[in-house]
Write a protein that holds these residues in place. Structure first.
Motif, PDB file in Angstrom:
ATOM      1  N   GLU A 102     -30.942  15.832  51.784  1.00 20.31           N
ATOM      2  CA  GLU A 102     -31.578  14.624  52.304  1.00 20.31           C
ATOM      3  C   GLU A 102     -32.807  14.960  53.145  1.00 20.31           C
ATOM      4  O   GLU A 102     -33.847  14.317  53.021  1.00 20.31           O
ATOM      5  CB  GLU A 102     -30.578  13.804  53.123  1.00 20.31           C
ATOM      6  CG  GLU A 102     -29.523  13.133  52.266  1.00 20.31           C
ATOM      7  CD  GLU A 102     -28.443  12.440  53.075  1.00 20.31           C
ATOM      8  OE1 GLU A 102     -28.368  12.633  54.315  1.00 20.31           O
ATOM      9  OE2 GLU A 102     -27.642  11.708  52.452  1.00 20.31           O
ATOM     10  N   LEU A 103     -32.679  15.981  54.003  1.00 22.32           N
ATOM     11  CA  LEU A 103     -33.804  16.378  54.850  1.00 22.32           C
ATOM     12  C   LEU A 103     -34.977  16.885  54.019  1.00 22.32           C
ATOM     13  O   LEU A 103     -36.132  16.541  54.278  1.00 22.32           O
ATOM     14  CB  LEU A 103     -33.361  17.459  55.840  1.00 22.32           C
ATOM     15  CG  LEU A 103     -32.402  17.004  56.936  1.00 22.32           C
ATOM     16  CD1 LEU A 103     -31.872  18.207  57.703  1.00 22.32           C
ATOM     17  CD2 LEU A 103     -33.080  16.015  57.874  1.00 22.32           C
ATOM     18  N   ASN A 105     -35.616  16.197  50.824  1.00 15.95           N
ATOM     19  CA  ASN A 105     -36.169  15.088  50.056  1.00 15.95           C
ATOM     20  C   ASN A 105     -37.073  14.191  50.901  1.00 15.95           C
ATOM     21  O   ASN A 105     -37.963  13.531  50.367  1.00 15.95           O
ATOM     22  CB  ASN A 105     -35.059  14.254  49.419  1.00 15.95           C
ATOM     23  CG  ASN A 105     -34.414  14.953  48.242  1.00 15.95           C
ATOM     24  OD1 ASN A 105     -34.964  15.877  47.663  1.00 15.95           O
ATOM     25  ND2 ASN A 105     -33.224  14.507  47.895  1.00 15.95           N
ATOM     26  N   GLU A 106     -36.862  14.175  52.211  1.00 15.46           N
ATOM     27  CA  GLU A 106     -37.679  13.352  53.096  1.00 15.46           C
ATOM     28  C   GLU A 106     -38.993  14.015  53.505  1.00 15.46           C
ATOM     29  O   GLU A 106     -39.879  13.357  54.055  1.00 15.46           O
ATOM     30  CB  GLU A 106     -36.880  12.994  54.356  1.00 15.46           C
ATOM     31  CG  GLU A 106     -35.743  12.035  54.084  1.00 15.46           C
ATOM     32  CD  GLU A 106     -34.890  11.775  55.307  1.00 15.46           C
ATOM     33  OE1 GLU A 106     -35.245  12.230  56.416  1.00 15.46           O
ATOM     34  OE2 GLU A 106     -33.848  11.116  55.154  1.00 15.46           O
ATOM     35  N   GLU A 108     -42.718  15.418  53.462  1.00 17.03           N
ATOM     36  CA  GLU A 108     -43.941  14.941  52.825  1.00 17.03           C
ATOM     37  C   GLU A 108     -44.396  15.946  51.768  1.00 17.03           C
ATOM     38  O   GLU A 108     -44.315  17.152  51.983  1.00 17.03           O
ATOM     39  CB  GLU A 108     -45.045  14.760  53.857  1.00 17.03           C
ATOM     40  CG  GLU A 108     -44.772  13.662  54.867  1.00 17.03           C
ATOM     41  CD  GLU A 108     -44.760  12.282  54.251  1.00 17.03           C
ATOM     42  OE1 GLU A 108     -45.561  12.035  53.329  1.00 17.03           O
ATOM     43  OE2 GLU A 108     -43.948  11.453  54.693  1.00 17.03           O
ATOM     44  N   LYS A 114     -42.743  15.600  44.398  1.00 14.52           N
ATOM     45  CA  LYS A 114     -41.553  14.826  44.774  1.00 14.52           C
ATOM     46  C   LYS A 114     -40.823  14.291  43.537  1.00 14.52           C
ATOM     47  O   LYS A 114     -39.602  14.229  43.513  1.00 14.52           O
ATOM     48  CB  LYS A 114     -41.953  13.662  45.688  1.00 14.52           C
ATOM     49  CG  LYS A 114     -42.592  14.072  46.988  1.00 14.52           C
ATOM     50  CD  LYS A 114     -41.618  14.690  47.932  1.00 14.52           C
ATOM     51  CE  LYS A 114     -40.816  13.609  48.591  1.00 14.52           C
ATOM     52  NZ  LYS A 114     -40.084  14.024  49.745  1.00 14.52           N
ATOM     53  N   THR A 118     -37.077  16.531  43.264  1.00 10.91           N
ATOM     54  CA  THR A 118     -36.173  15.809  44.146  1.00 10.91           C
ATOM     55  C   THR A 118     -34.761  16.354  43.946  1.00 10.91           C
ATOM     56  O   THR A 118     -34.311  16.505  42.801  1.00 10.91           O
ATOM     57  CB  THR A 118     -36.199  14.299  43.861  1.00 10.91           C
ATOM     58  OG1 THR A 118     -37.538  13.831  44.109  1.00 10.91           O
ATOM     59  CG2 THR A 118     -35.233  13.544  44.731  1.00 10.91           C
TER      60      THR A 118
END
Length: 121
Positions: A102-103, A105-106, A108, A114, A118
């Motif tokens: 999750e971190l 994927n967040e 920039e 992305k 992902t």
């Protein structure tokens, strides 16, 4: 991307051949190195996958045209998978996998990175 569709269908040999061919023709592409590592990892070839993730990280050090955001994202993505490979080799479960995914994927990064890189949660 065609290579990812091949992997999803379990056509690992074709995906590896295509990713290898692209990587050889565009040797400076860090994204293609990471993609080849992903194909190898998904096909169960963890040793070669780890080598290609390391190759990608090393290549990022010399890539001046890669933005700091993209560099951070691709390094984190590669490190994540290298960590997962080490857990697999040790026969252990990557307990904090979801949290780290999750971190990462967040972070920039350009949409093209992305979209392709992902991490599934």
């Amino acid at each position: 991307m065609r290579i990812q569709r091949l992997v999803q269908r379990g056509e690992f040999d074709t995906a590896k051949q295509l990713a290898s061919k692209l990587t050889k023709s565009q040797q400076s592409s860090v994204g293609l190195k990471v993609l080849l590592a992903d194909v190898l990892r998904e096909s169960g070839n963890l040793s070669d996958a780890a080598t290609w993730y390391e190759n990608a990280k090393e290549a990022l050090k010399g890539e001046e045209h890669v933005s700091s955001e993209n560099r951070r994202f691709l390094n984190a993505y590669s490190n994540f998978h290298l960590t997962g490979i080490e857990f697999d080799r040790a026969g252990q479960r990557f307990a904090s996998r979801r949290e780290f995914a999750e971190l990462i994927n967040e972070l920039e990064a350009e949409p093209r990175y992305k979209k392709v890189f992902t991490i599934p949660i």
